[in-house]
Design a protein around this motif. Structure first.
Motif, short mmCIF file in Angstrom:
data_model
loop_
_atom_site.label_atom_id
_atom_site.label_comp_id
_atom_site.label_asym_id
_atom_site.label_seq_id
_atom_site.Cartn_x
_atom_site.Cartn_y
_atom_site.Cartn_z
N PRO A 24 0.83 -1.21 0.00
CA PRO A 24 0.00 0.00 0.00
C PRO A 24 0.86 1.26 0.00
N VAL A 25 0.29 2.35 -0.48
CA VAL A 25 0.92 3.66 -0.35
C VAL A 25 0.89 4.00 1.14
N MET A 26 2.03 4.46 1.67
CA MET A 26 2.11 4.79 3.09
C MET A 26 2.39 6.28 3.26
N HIS A 27 1.74 6.88 4.27
CA HIS A 27 1.90 8.30 4.59
C HIS A 27 2.51 8.42 5.98
N GLN A 28 3.27 9.49 6.17
CA GLN A 28 3.82 9.79 7.49
C GLN A 28 3.99 11.30 7.60
#
Length: 86
Positions: A24-28
């Motif tokens: 999955p695309v991951m955000h932080q």
């Protein structure tokens, strides 16, 4: 005895990997305030989760208002259809 090679140049494409089994695309979010003790959110596939983290962080630390978003997106490079890479 001789060696021969056939070289063919083809245009590959580079694109986000949207296959079902792709990660999955991951955000932080990362707080830009120097010396901040809890400056990074946990990575999450849901952007709203990390945005909420940044809002709560600013609520706990009112002077902390600037953040960087880090996005990790899987990519894939493919040859043209019908071309099998060696």
């Amino acid at each position: 005895m001789s060696t021969r090679a056939v070289l063919r140049f083809v245009s590959w494409t580079s694109h986000p990997d949207r296959r079902e089994d792709a990660p999955p695309v991951m955000h932080q979010m990362v707080c830009r305030t120097i010396g901040c003790p809890d400056r990074e959110s946990e990575p999450d596939p849901d952007f709203e989760v990390v945005r909420d983290w940044s809002m709560k962080h600013s609520g706990r630390h009112p002077a902390h208002r600037e953040f960087l978003e880090t996005i990790v997106r899987p990519w894939r490079n493919d040859p043209p259809e019908g071309v099998v890479p060696a």
